[in-house]
Write an enzyme that holds these catalytic residues in place. Structure first.
Site, short mmCIF file in Angstrom:
data_model
loop_
_atom_site.label_atom_id
_atom_site.label_comp_id
_atom_site.label_asym_id
_atom_site.label_seq_id
_atom_site.Cartn_x
_atom_site.Cartn_y
_atom_site.Cartn_z
N TYR A 51 14.26 -12.47 -21.95
CA TYR A 51 13.45 -13.03 -20.86
C TYR A 51 14.30 -13.04 -19.60
CZ TYR A 51 11.03 -16.54 -18.07
OH TYR A 51 10.38 -17.20 -17.05
N ASP A 85 22.36 -9.94 -16.85
CA ASP A 85 21.61 -11.14 -16.52
C ASP A 85 22.33 -12.35 -17.11
OD1 ASP A 85 19.93 -13.18 -15.99
OD2 ASP A 85 18.19 -12.37 -17.04
N LYS A 116 20.99 -21.53 -12.73
CA LYS A 116 21.33 -22.67 -13.58
C LYS A 116 22.68 -23.31 -13.21
CE LYS A 116 18.19 -21.03 -17.09
NZ LYS A 116 17.19 -21.74 -17.80
C1 LIG Z 1 18.41 -14.99 -19.01
C2 LIG Z 1 17.44 -15.53 -18.01
N1 LIG Z 1 17.12 -14.79 -16.93
C3 LIG Z 1 16.27 -15.23 -15.98
C4 LIG Z 1 15.66 -16.45 -16.10
C5 LIG Z 1 14.73 -16.95 -15.04
O1 LIG Z 1 15.34 -17.96 -14.30
P1 LIG Z 1 14.48 -19.03 -13.51
O2 LIG Z 1 13.75 -19.84 -14.52
O3 LIG Z 1 15.48 -19.80 -12.73
O4 LIG Z 1 13.55 -18.26 -12.62
C6 LIG Z 1 15.96 -17.26 -17.21
C7 LIG Z 1 15.33 -18.58 -17.36
O5 LIG Z 1 15.51 -19.30 -18.31
C8 LIG Z 1 16.86 -16.78 -18.19
O6 LIG Z 1 17.19 -17.53 -19.26
#
Ligand SMILES: Cc1ncc(COP(=O)(O)O)c(C=O)c1O
Length: 446
Positions: free
Chosen positions: A151, A254, A282
């Protein structure tokens, strides 16, 4: 004896009432679908350190930590002070302050030689979305390779194969098909996304062969944390790196969840494989919405206004987020803090394994420094999303309520989430958690 969901409902009537009110006003009564756990989520009234309190006054040791974001713990006094001080001087100008460069310097220091320039966003999804735009712009190609079950945020071209599609749509294990996971996506979302299983270099190689000359980039979470926690197999990330280099494709690591959390320099430091771009969020905001993407200077210079690839945002690099992030990374998340959080996570995971083995309950517990995961019904570490999804999801649900009823939020609110440690958790928290864990495992059939 009353237990499970029934006891949860008895203990949390005010959360139910709050959710019923919200659900008439807000779809599902929540700000994001993951916040909804049936029958209704806890409504949080207060927090401090490792603890949160719900509307009924129940106290919980929190290992969800907003899906691993709250590395500094709740209401950390250092961060509260930084926010308060900045709020007194203004929260939004639409003009630069020196704080963004200060935070940029700290992150660039941690991602030494990998992040040469960085741009701040408001969230992780904006970071991944813009990183993909940049990869396509820089290469003039269209196809993005992503991992099944990973995700990267709720943007159109990344809501592909995030997991859970029915087998007839998702394709065979050795050849996953891209699935559109939301209504409202254009066919282009799946047309230009190749999907492969995690930890499978053959599939990755085939994706490059089948899209020869058109792979703009690979986006990958270096360890899966949204399909349960799945570390990379030895050599896997190196192999992906080599394929990208050979094909001239952009490797986007990511690290929204892992960045500045699993080590000072995140997954890049932990596994030593260098992306061309890294996405963050985060931990870098200290609990305030902040995201970022950064990487090779020649790529980052293609971002507007230095280059032709657009990245906009009213709240980008806002001083409140920059001040909170800076306090978090420079004052709270010291090298010692990472060591202590890792020590506590090891104590917790060792203790969990011991209980499971004593009670004869099949489950696999995994640790990646300051976070971890549990797969009920699996004896071995799964290698990819499909293997992980074979875990006993029903038992996970019993576990979830058993722990809540004993004053512990054991992890993020789904079987595929992780648990994580903050800089304010203690040995006492771990002791209490292991007591709750033992009682819960006994209750749910161990
Ligand atoms: C690995 C990863 N990438 C991207 C995202 C998206 O981040 P956001 O919720 O701050 O938009 C998340 C969200 O949990 C994530 O775990």
């Amino acid at each position: 004896m009353v237990q499970g969901i029934e006891l949860y409902e008895q203990r949390t009537p005010r959360s139910r009432a709050a959710w019923e009110r919200a659900a008439a006003l807000i779809p599902g009564g929540v700000g994001s679908a993951i916040q909804f756990t049936p029958p209704y989520p806890l409504s949080i009234a207060d927090s401090k350190g490792s603890r949160v309190w719900d509307l009924d006054g129940n106290e919980y040791i929190d290992y969800s930590l907003c899906y691993a974001a709250m590395v500094a713990g709740h209401a950390n006094p250092v961060i509260v002070e930084a926010i308060r001080r900045q709020a007194e001087h203004g929260t939004l100008f639409g003009m630069p302050t020196t704080l963004a460069a200060d935070l940029a310097e700290e992150i660039i220091r941690r991602y030494d030689g990998v992040i040469e320039m960085i741009r701040f966003t408001q969230s992780g999804v904006e970071a991944t979305q813009t990183a993909i735009r940049l990869a396509r712009a820089a290469t003039g190609r269209k196809t993005i390779v992503k991992i099944e079950g990973q995700y990267h945020g709720g943007t159109d071209h990344l809501l592909v194969s995030i997991g859970g599609a029915p087998p007839e749509a998702a394709g065979p294990d050795d050849r996953p098909r891209p699935t559109a996971d939301s209504a409202g996506l254009l066919p282009a979302s799946t047309e230009y996304t190749a999907v492969v299983s995690f930890n499978d270099l053959d599939q990755m190689r085939r994706a490059f062969d089948e899209h020869d000359g058109d792979v703009a980039g690979v986006i990958i979470e270096p360890a899966m944390t949204n399909g349960g926690v799945i570390p990379p197999a030895p050599g896997y990330l190196e192999g992906v790196r080599e394929l990208c280099t050979r094909a001239g494709a952009v490797l986007i690591m990511d690290e929204v969840k892992l960045g500045c959390r699993v080590a000072p320099g995140g997954a890049t430091e932990l596994w030593g494989v260098r992306g061309d771009l890294v996405t963050l969020a985060k931990a870098i905001g200290g609990g305030v919405p902040v995201g970022a993407f950064g990487g090779r200077r020649d790529l980052m210079e293609q971002i507007s206004p230095s280059g032709p690839t657009i990245h906009f945002g009213t709240y980008n690099a806002n001083p409140l987020g920059m001040a909170a992030g800076l306090a978090c990374l420079t004052k709270v998340m010291t090298d010692d803090a990472y060591k202590e959080m890792t020590r506590l996570t090891t104590r917790l995971t060792d203790g969990m394994r011991e209980v499971l083995s004593e009670r004869g309950m099949p489950a696999h517990v995994v640790q990646v420094t300051t976070l971890g995961g549990i797969f009920f019904g699996l004896e071995e570490q799964p290698r990819n999303f499909r293997e992980a999804a074979r875990c006993d999801q029903e038992r996970w649900r019993d576990y979830w309520f058993g722990m809540l009823n004993r004053g512990v939020i054991p992890m993020g609110s789904a079987w595929f989430e992780e648990f994580s440690m903050s800089a304010q958790h203690s040995d006492d928290d771990v002791d209490r958690t292991l007591e709750a864990f033992e009682a819960t495992i006994r209750e749910i059939g161990g």
